[in-house]
Design a protein around this motif. Sequence first.
Motif, PDB file in Angstrom:
ATOM      1  N   ASP A 225     -74.568  65.815 -70.440  1.00 58.43           N
ATOM      2  CA  ASP A 225     -75.700  66.698 -70.713  1.00 58.43           C
ATOM      3  C   ASP A 225     -75.506  67.969 -69.878  1.00 58.43           C
ATOM      4  N   PRO A 226     -75.472  69.140 -70.532  1.00 57.10           N
ATOM      5  CA  PRO A 226     -75.210  70.374 -69.797  1.00 57.10           C
ATOM      6  C   PRO A 226     -76.151  70.582 -68.616  1.00 57.10           C
ATOM      7  N   HIS A 227     -77.422  70.275 -68.794  1.00 64.48           N
ATOM      8  CA  HIS A 227     -78.357  70.515 -67.687  1.00 64.48           C
ATOM      9  C   HIS A 227     -78.206  69.476 -66.582  1.00 64.48           C
ATOM     10  N   PHE A 260     -83.074  76.497 -67.326  1.00 60.20           N
ATOM     11  CA  PHE A 260     -81.946  76.688 -66.401  1.00 60.20           C
ATOM     12  C   PHE A 260     -82.383  76.667 -64.941  1.00 60.20           C
ATOM     13  N   ILE A 261     -83.697  76.740 -64.729  1.00 55.55           N
ATOM     14  CA  ILE A 261     -84.233  76.566 -63.377  1.00 55.55           C
ATOM     15  C   ILE A 261     -84.445  75.066 -63.140  1.00 55.55           C
ATOM     16  N   GLY A 262     -84.480  74.320 -64.250  1.00 56.52           N
ATOM     17  CA  GLY A 262     -84.757  72.888 -64.158  1.00 56.52           C
ATOM     18  C   GLY A 262     -86.230  72.606 -64.375  1.00 56.52           C
ATOM     19  N   ASP A 267     -84.579  72.038 -60.113  1.00 55.85           N
ATOM     20  CA  ASP A 267     -83.391  71.506 -59.437  1.00 55.85           C
ATOM     21  C   ASP A 267     -82.086  71.983 -60.075  1.00 55.85           C
ATOM     22  N   GLU A 268     -82.133  73.130 -60.769  1.00 56.86           N
ATOM     23  CA  GLU A 268     -80.889  73.694 -61.322  1.00 56.86           C
ATOM     24  C   GLU A 268     -80.634  75.037 -60.635  1.00 56.86           C
ATOM     25  N   LEU A 269     -80.712  76.171 -61.358  1.00 59.21           N
ATOM     26  CA  LEU A 269     -80.489  77.453 -60.695  1.00 59.21           C
ATOM     27  C   LEU A 269     -81.664  77.769 -59.764  1.00 59.21           C
ATOM     28  N   THR A 270     -81.396  78.542 -58.728  1.00 64.83           N
ATOM     29  CA  THR A 270     -82.471  78.941 -57.822  1.00 64.83           C
ATOM     30  C   THR A 270     -83.165  80.195 -58.345  1.00 64.83           C
ATOM     31  N   MET A 271     -82.374  81.092 -58.932  1.00 65.56           N
ATOM     32  CA  MET A 271     -82.919  82.370 -59.382  1.00 65.56           C
ATOM     33  C   MET A 271     -82.333  82.747 -60.731  1.00 65.56           C
ATOM     34  N   LEU A 272     -83.117  83.518 -61.475  1.00 67.51           N
ATOM     35  CA  LEU A 272     -82.686  84.005 -62.790  1.00 67.51           C
ATOM     36  C   LEU A 272     -82.884  85.510 -62.854  1.00 67.51           C
ATOM     37  N   PHE A 273     -81.892  86.217 -63.353  1.00 70.29           N
ATOM     38  CA  PHE A 273     -82.116  87.630 -63.643  1.00 70.29           C
ATOM     39  C   PHE A 273     -83.121  87.723 -64.791  1.00 70.29           C
TER      40      PHE A 273
END
Length: 558
Positions: A225-227, A260-262, A267-273
Amino acid sequence: MRITDTSDLWWKTAVVYCLDVETFLDWGGNGTGDIAGVVQRIDYLAELGVTCLWLMPFYPTPDRDDGYDITDFYGVDPRLGTHGDFAELVRTARDRGMRVIVDLVVNHTSDRHPWFRAARSSPTSRYRDWYVWSDDPPKNKATDITFPDQETSLWEWDDKAGQYYLHRFYRHQPDLNVANPAVREEIAKVIGFWLQLGVSGFRVDAVPFLIETHHQPTAPRDVPDPHAYLRQLRSFMSRRSGDAILLGEVNLSHVQQRRFIGDEDGDELTMLFDFIGMQNLYLALARSDAGPLTRALESRPHLPDHAQWATFVRNHDELTLDKLTQRQREEVFSAFGPEPEMQIYGRGLRRRVPSMLNGDPRRIRMVYSLLFSLPGTPVLFYGEEIGMGEELSAEGRAAVRTTMQWTAGRNGGFSSAAPSRLAAPTVQGGFGPEHVNVEAQRRDPDSLLSFVTLLIRSYREAPELGWGELEVLDQPHKAVLAHRLTHDGSTTIALHNLAPEPCQVPLRLRDATEDTPLVDQLADGRTNLDAAGRAVIDLDGYGYRWLRVLTPSDRRLV
Ligand code: NOJ
């Protein structure tokens, strides 16, 4: 709020500065910027107020995609320096209170990477399954192609391998197969390696493509699973370094981005543009109507407390407008890049902010004031702080990747080498170094550089800008964005006028009275409210004001 929270979750109020070592400062005098040059300018960045340096790829590369085509994830390109120089840079930055994050570009390698050379040479190579092969690749949609000026397919036939390989970007950038556990192990090792050298995290390139597994040849039940994979990466990184971050490039709709942040687990990326906010900012500017920006900000999904939006107005790529409608995109094109040579890939502009705004200082400052007052963590692209423009004679995206302009002298003080030997062009004309450079602006209190320094200081003094929940305030002017950020009892209100006509903005604050004046943060000034929390705020044409609500118990310095 507790001030200590701002050092704990440091990325929520960081000021990120992105630079390419190759174009920043050539200390060695051979025409190419180097790590030693960046070290020489750490004090400049510290004075500006930068707290986190984002280094674009500095790894060994044939340089066919500005360093995003890598031949050794553990290396330092010998043109730029050595591991020793890198360690000195991280150490010097840390001494000035600055963290360093680096690009993690592991969706693909260069086709000259030893892994790919081995993979294509034989079907029995241990590296064969590190890439994605097919005898009969599926047809792709035209919209799948990232660089339509150069590519027509995501699959390239390889004579040596006797198969097609997947490449999400240029054909010389074969995609790594993240469904292969050996590849995943290696990516973790790369993360571990740079953390060990002292970095505070990664700007993660092309995250949706990196984690996608549907192209992978493995039987579907084995494809992870990608995530779940992104979660694994994050937890690995956090085990190795508790406060390291993943700042992800995920140019998708707000709803898709949240995954994508979870989601709520975070619990995935911390920050998103915030690509959606950025694109709608340009639409709002083109129309002198705050509406598109307001709607984009209000459509941001809720993020867990420790996650964050990264706000930006320009980066090293094209100013992508791919998430606007065709008509909206044309509006932005006609306002800010009407000539075909200013446009690229049918979806973006290869320009910088000051030239798009015809050098109008009021408008330029208003845009940067917005950048620093919108909820999130601001990310600057080198040269924005002095108002650098682009060089349209350079090819494609290279137009905005010109040499940094330090002085009015030869090569803008970037290098002592002959101009013909420079690694990147220098801007010519009205935005060139004779007119736009650091030296001339450093001691000028009215310069853009001084203004951006003030914005950074004011941003850092108002952690609610990074932590607070957005509230867009009601007021009658379509061209005005009046927004408020409150966190733990501290409130900043920002007003921005996207139109040239001055106006008066009536505000009514539900929780303020005559005991809680509004104190200007970017200039001297104080506005009293009446007993019902009302005041009228004057705004110049393209004006901007940041106002702090000063409560009787507020003991912050004003
Ligand atoms: C995203 C980077 O921002 C861009 O510059 C690059 O060309 C692609 N990834 C491919 O690596």
